[in-house]
Motif scaffolding. Structure first.
Motif, PDB file in Angstrom:
ATOM      1  N   VAL A 194      -0.141  58.029  61.547  1.00 16.53           N
ATOM      2  CA  VAL A 194      -0.405  59.068  62.501  1.00 16.53           C
ATOM      3  C   VAL A 194      -2.060  59.390  62.650  1.00 16.53           C
ATOM      4  O   VAL A 194      -2.703  59.804  63.424  1.00 16.53           O
ATOM      5  N   LYS A 195      -2.762  58.975  61.339  1.00 18.45           N
ATOM      6  CA  LYS A 195      -4.315  59.233  61.347  1.00 18.45           C
ATOM      7  C   LYS A 195      -4.787  58.316  62.409  1.00 18.45           C
ATOM      8  O   LYS A 195      -5.842  58.440  63.092  1.00 18.45           O
ATOM      9  N   ALA A 196      -4.307  56.825  62.306  1.00 21.50           N
ATOM     10  CA  ALA A 196      -4.869  55.922  63.321  1.00 21.50           C
ATOM     11  C   ALA A 196      -4.277  56.105  64.836  1.00 21.50           C
ATOM     12  O   ALA A 196      -5.034  56.051  65.722  1.00 21.50           O
ATOM     13  N   TYR A 197      -3.435  57.002  64.854  1.00 21.57           N
ATOM     14  CA  TYR A 197      -2.782  57.252  66.431  1.00 21.57           C
ATOM     15  C   TYR A 197      -3.787  58.433  66.947  1.00 21.57           C
ATOM     16  O   TYR A 197      -3.992  58.543  68.083  1.00 21.57           O
ATOM     17  N   SER A 198      -4.195  59.294  65.974  1.00 20.60           N
ATOM     18  CA  SER A 198      -4.927  60.401  66.615  1.00 20.60           C
ATOM     19  C   SER A 198      -6.347  60.336  66.526  1.00 20.60           C
ATOM     20  O   SER A 198      -7.419  60.974  67.267  1.00 20.60           O
ATOM     21  N   ALA A 199      -7.012  59.142  65.774  1.00 19.85           N
ATOM     22  CA  ALA A 199      -8.216  58.977  65.886  1.00 19.85           C
ATOM     23  C   ALA A 199      -9.201  58.694  67.079  1.00 19.85           C
ATOM     24  O   ALA A 199     -10.045  59.348  67.342  1.00 19.85           O
ATOM     25  N   PRO A 200      -8.624  57.832  67.990  1.00 24.09           N
ATOM     26  CA  PRO A 200      -9.165  57.576  69.410  1.00 24.09           C
ATOM     27  C   PRO A 200      -9.742  58.881  69.970  1.00 24.09           C
ATOM     28  O   PRO A 200     -10.509  58.891  70.902  1.00 24.09           O
ATOM     29  N   PHE A 201      -9.030  60.075  69.895  1.00 23.42           N
ATOM     30  CA  PHE A 201      -9.360  61.273  70.755  1.00 23.42           C
ATOM     31  C   PHE A 201     -10.504  61.675  70.316  1.00 23.42           C
ATOM     32  O   PHE A 201     -11.402  62.448  71.032  1.00 23.42           O
ATOM     33  N   LYS A 202     -11.261  61.282  69.111  1.00 22.39           N
ATOM     34  CA  LYS A 202     -12.631  61.615  68.703  1.00 22.39           C
ATOM     35  C   LYS A 202     -13.749  61.159  69.789  1.00 22.39           C
ATOM     36  O   LYS A 202     -14.722  61.535  69.784  1.00 22.39           O
ATOM     37  N   ARG A 203     -13.308  60.008  70.391  1.00 19.62           N
ATOM     38  CA  ARG A 203     -14.277  59.393  71.428  1.00 19.62           C
ATOM     39  C   ARG A 203     -14.288  60.513  72.445  1.00 19.62           C
ATOM     40  O   ARG A 203     -15.490  60.123  73.326  1.00 19.62           O
ATOM     41  N   ASP A 204     -13.772  61.458  72.984  1.00 18.78           N
ATOM     42  CA  ASP A 204     -13.828  62.311  74.084  1.00 18.78           C
ATOM     43  C   ASP A 204     -14.283  63.609  73.502  1.00 18.78           C
ATOM     44  O   ASP A 204     -13.220  64.467  73.145  1.00 18.78           O
ATOM     45  N   ALA A 205     -15.383  64.123  73.456  1.00 17.00           N
ATOM     46  CA  ALA A 205     -15.993  65.242  72.916  1.00 17.00           C
ATOM     47  C   ALA A 205     -14.977  66.581  73.796  1.00 17.00           C
ATOM     48  O   ALA A 205     -15.348  67.660  73.414  1.00 17.00           O
ATOM     49  N   LYS A 206     -14.581  66.342  74.983  1.00 19.70           N
ATOM     50  CA  LYS A 206     -14.066  67.548  75.547  1.00 19.70           C
ATOM     51  C   LYS A 206     -12.472  67.489  75.657  1.00 19.70           C
ATOM     52  O   LYS A 206     -11.884  68.368  76.162  1.00 19.70           O
ATOM     53  N   ILE A 207     -12.044  66.856  74.544  1.00 19.86           N
ATOM     54  CA  ILE A 207     -10.461  67.112  74.244  1.00 19.86           C
ATOM     55  C   ILE A 207     -10.672  67.821  72.856  1.00 19.86           C
ATOM     56  O   ILE A 207     -11.134  67.326  71.899  1.00 19.86           O
ATOM     57  N   TYR A 208     -10.192  69.119  73.132  1.00 21.76           N
ATOM     58  CA  TYR A 208     -10.230  70.182  72.165  1.00 21.76           C
ATOM     59  C   TYR A 208      -9.196  70.140  71.055  1.00 21.76           C
ATOM     60  O   TYR A 208      -9.240  70.544  69.913  1.00 21.76           O
ATOM     61  N   ASN A 209      -8.095  69.571  71.497  1.00 25.85           N
ATOM     62  CA  ASN A 209      -6.910  69.492  70.481  1.00 25.85           C
ATOM     63  C   ASN A 209      -6.369  68.051  70.632  1.00 25.85           C
ATOM     64  O   ASN A 209      -5.924  67.611  71.846  1.00 25.85           O
ATOM     65  N   ALA A 210      -6.112  67.567  69.517  1.00 24.21           N
ATOM     66  CA  ALA A 210      -5.150  66.106  69.662  1.00 24.21           C
ATOM     67  C   ALA A 210      -4.531  65.993  68.505  1.00 24.21           C
ATOM     68  O   ALA A 210      -5.113  66.215  67.167  1.00 24.21           O
ATOM     69  N   ARG A 211      -3.363  65.698  68.283  1.00 24.49           N
ATOM     70  CA  ARG A 211      -2.422  65.405  67.182  1.00 24.49           C
ATOM     71  C   ARG A 211      -1.656  64.368  67.566  1.00 24.49           C
ATOM     72  O   ARG A 211      -1.245  63.803  68.582  1.00 24.49           O
ATOM     73  N   ALA A 212      -1.078  63.609  66.394  1.00 25.07           N
ATOM     74  CA  ALA A 212       0.095  62.565  66.287  1.00 25.07           C
ATOM     75  C   ALA A 212       0.809  62.883  64.997  1.00 25.07           C
ATOM     76  O   ALA A 212       0.294  63.350  63.899  1.00 25.07           O
ATOM     77  N   GLY A 213       2.192  62.962  65.149  1.00 26.53           N
ATOM     78  CA  GLY A 213       2.811  63.361  64.294  1.00 26.53           C
ATOM     79  C   GLY A 213       4.315  62.533  64.309  1.00 26.53           C
ATOM     80  O   GLY A 213       5.005  62.339  65.274  1.00 26.53           O
ATOM     81  N   LEU A 214       4.999  62.332  63.130  1.00 23.61           N
ATOM     82  CA  LEU A 214       6.303  61.828  63.127  1.00 23.61           C
ATOM     83  C   LEU A 214       7.255  62.826  62.039  1.00 23.61           C
ATOM     84  O   LEU A 214       6.707  63.376  61.268  1.00 23.61           O
ATOM     85  N   THR A 215       8.182  63.008  62.868  1.00 21.77           N
ATOM     86  CA  THR A 215       9.313  64.134  62.350  1.00 21.77           C
ATOM     87  C   THR A 215      10.457  63.446  62.096  1.00 21.77           C
ATOM     88  O   THR A 215      10.765  62.715  63.168  1.00 21.77           O
ATOM     89  N   VAL A 216      11.194  63.557  61.074  1.00 21.12           N
ATOM     90  CA  VAL A 216      12.487  62.670  60.468  1.00 21.12           C
ATOM     91  C   VAL A 216      13.301  63.932  60.306  1.00 21.12           C
ATOM     92  O   VAL A 216      13.152  64.888  59.398  1.00 21.12           O
ATOM     93  N   ALA A 217      14.438  64.134  61.140  1.00 22.95           N
ATOM     94  CA  ALA A 217      15.384  65.215  61.009  1.00 22.95           C
ATOM     95  C   ALA A 217      16.665  64.644  60.885  1.00 22.95           C
ATOM     96  O   ALA A 217      17.197  64.062  61.539  1.00 22.95           O
TER      97      ALA A 217
END
Length: 565
Positions: A194-217
């Motif tokens: 999930v760290k790797a999936y959310s990291a590319p958003f750092k390239r766009d300074a105008k994206i203010y919120n970005a997350r990736a997550g796995l939930t097992v229910a």
């Protein structure tokens, strides 16, 4: 009633074959022991009960989340809840009977009466569980005594109800014990993913919120009732989501998300698939920032299949949930339309909770038995455009005395009739290019400067109460103007609105390109997982209105870039 459906945030149902009666289950043992004591006491009380049901839900969840390449959450949750449903009176007339007091402030509606909920212990301690069930049952009983007295008083002074069906249906005994489900997940590995999936958003300074997550229910549901039904149902979900948001120069918030649902870990997408989806999401958000805002509009539109799925769910599905046909405050849109055409002849709709997947995708609205202990079954509600049936739990309506396995609820709520897996079928479908040509023809015939193609959305909601608007609203995110010369232009800032009969009258055609919308649907009995399989859809006339706009300006200082500058 106001219903809302959003992208799926958890549980996709995994339906497993029933097995023979399992070894002793301490939860069912505790429920059975208290049922025997309760029936002996409350069925012989001065104002006797005639039905008792115990439901226990065990919900476990683990999750890992990251934002902009940094781990922000790694957590687990485990809760167990008890729901007691107790009815006094008789199947024909009981404490849930609708009456004048339903409209008094503070009074519970019929579907919430005789209900008691509690958080209970996680240990399979039979003595402790029995004590908790005993306490909740006693509280529920005394409430039903008061409720039945009020219901009888209301019936004596109010006008006769239009629907004279019984208040509760008689259903057969069901024994269905599904195996408990085990799950295993390599949390260290998924923290890095999930760290790797959310990291590319750092390239766009105008994206203010970005997350990736796995939930097992994982959820285990137990049901035992005084009619002899015993059910243990198991669900397991692996949910991977990526979400981000940006803001246009005029302050409009622009969200986007991608979600992957699976019933086992090896069915989750590989890294390349997820990272490709991340790149597309980033490109879409960048394009939306620069897209023009369009004004309110009415005219022809194509709803791509997932958007069409939400359309059918909100505009048609909620008006087929039969318990509202007993509610004199509900608009009851389809109550008198049984046997009439409500859709084009080419379109049929069925709800099938026994179906586990479509085209390799797990469907979320599946189960072997509903939350009232009735075995699941497919229900054809619209055949060749003609309304044939409704979705029923154990609340009968005129012409339908029994449940068809659609009594559903969230933990802690009493079940009512709810949607499951909606399957929209098109007879002799055309292809997408032909559908687009039909849209161009409608643009020309109506003299419009352009039409719309709604390719993605965030969900939708509807109102069914007579006191409300009776309308539905879809919340598009990716909308395109289609010009007469075939050119497409991305636009932003509109929601699709309309009332059901008007919208359905404008349906023109569907194609053979099916897609699946997964979501959590919220209504009277809480949030339940659903899926809708639908084709692309051409509507001759839709109305879109401006979205609400945030008054907050974009940040004065941009976010740090990828190099931290």
């Amino acid at each position: 009633m106001k219903s809302v459906v959003r992208f799926a945030f958890a549980a996709s149902t995994l339906c497993l074959a029933a097995v023979a009666q399992a070894a002793s289950d301490p939860v069912l043992d505790a429920m059975g022991a208290e049922l025997a004591r309760s029936q002996a006491a409350y069925f012989k009380a001065a104002m006797p009960a005639y039905f008792i049901a115990y439901r226990i839900n065990d919900d476990e969840q683990i999750g890992v989340n990251a934002e902009f390449g940094t781990l922000t959450n790694s957590s687990s949750m485990h809760v167990r809840s008890l729901n007691v449903e107790l009815r006094t009176g008789s199947y024909a007339f009981d404490n849930t009977h609708a009456g004048a007091s339903d409209n008094q402030p503070g009074n519970l509606p019929g579907y919430a009466r005789g209900n008691a909920t509690a958080r209970i212990g996680l240990d399979d301690d039979v003595r402790a569980m029995r004590a908790e069930i005993w306490s909740a049952t006693d509280g529920a009983y005394w409430r039903t005594v008061e409720e039945l007295s009020k219901a009888r008083a209301d019936a004596a002074v109010q006008t006769a109800a239009e629907d004279k069906s019984d208040d509760f249906s008689r259903e057969g005994k069901l024994e269905l014990i599904e195996p408990k489900l085990d799950y295993a997940i390599d949390l260290d590995r998924w923290r890095e993913k999930v760290k790797a999936y959310s990291a590319p958003f750092k390239r766009d300074a105008k994206i203010y919120n970005a997350r990736a997550g796995l939930t097992v229910a994982r959820t285990t549901r137990w049901l035992a009732n005084s009619e002899g039904t015993r059910v243990r149902h198991a669900e397991l979900t692996y949910l991977l989501d990526v979400a981000a948001a940006t803001k246009a120069a005029d302050g409009m918030d622009l969200p986007g998300m991608v979600r992957f649902v699976a019933s086992r870990p090896d069915a989750l997408p590989d890294d390349a698939t997820v990272l490709a989806a991340v790149e597309k999401l980033m490109a879409d958000l960048k394009a939306l920032r620069d897209a023009p805002v369009i004004p309110a509009y009415e005219g022809p539109a194509i709803l791509d299949n997932r958007a069409a799925g939400v359309f059918f769910h909100e505009v048609v599905g909620h008006r087929l949930e039969a318990h509202r046909l007993r509610d004199e405050n509900d608009a009851q849109t389809f109550k008198k339309k049984l046997g009439e055409r409500i859709l084009p002849e080419s379109i049929s709709i069925a709800f099938d909770p026994t179906r586990a997947e479509f085209a390799g995708q797990a469907l979320m609205g599946g189960y072997a038995a509903d939350d009232e202990g009735v075995r699941a079954r497919p229900v054809a509600v619209v055949q060749h455009g003609v309304l044939k049936n409704f979705l029923l739990g154990r609340t009968p309506v005129d012409g339908f005395a029994h449940s068809n396995g659609h009594g559903r609820s969230q933990s802690g709520f009493r079940p009512v009739s709810r949607q499951s897996n909606m399957i929209v079928d098109v007879e002799n479908p055309i292809d997408y290019d032909a559908l687009k040509k039909k849209l161009l023809a409608e643009i020309a015939e109506q003299g419009k400067p352009w039409g719309l193609i709604i390719r993605d959305l965030d969900g939708g909601f509807t109102e069914t109460a007579r006191a409300g608007t009776g309308g539905a609203k879809l919340l598009p995110t990716m909308v395109y103007r289609l010009y007469p010369d075939g050119r497409e232009e991305l636009v932003r800032g509109v929601d699709l609105v309309g009332t059901p009969l008007t919208l359905l009258a404008e349906l023109e055609a569907g194609d053979g390109r099916f897609g699946v919308f997964h979501g959590w649907c919220g209504a009277e009995s809480g949030f339940v997982p659903v899926s809708t399989v639908a084709p692309d859809l051409l509507i001759r006339r839709v109305e879109v209105q401006r979205k609400p706009k945030s008054q907050d300006r974009p940040p004065i200082l941009p976010a740090p870039d990828a190099e931290g500058r």
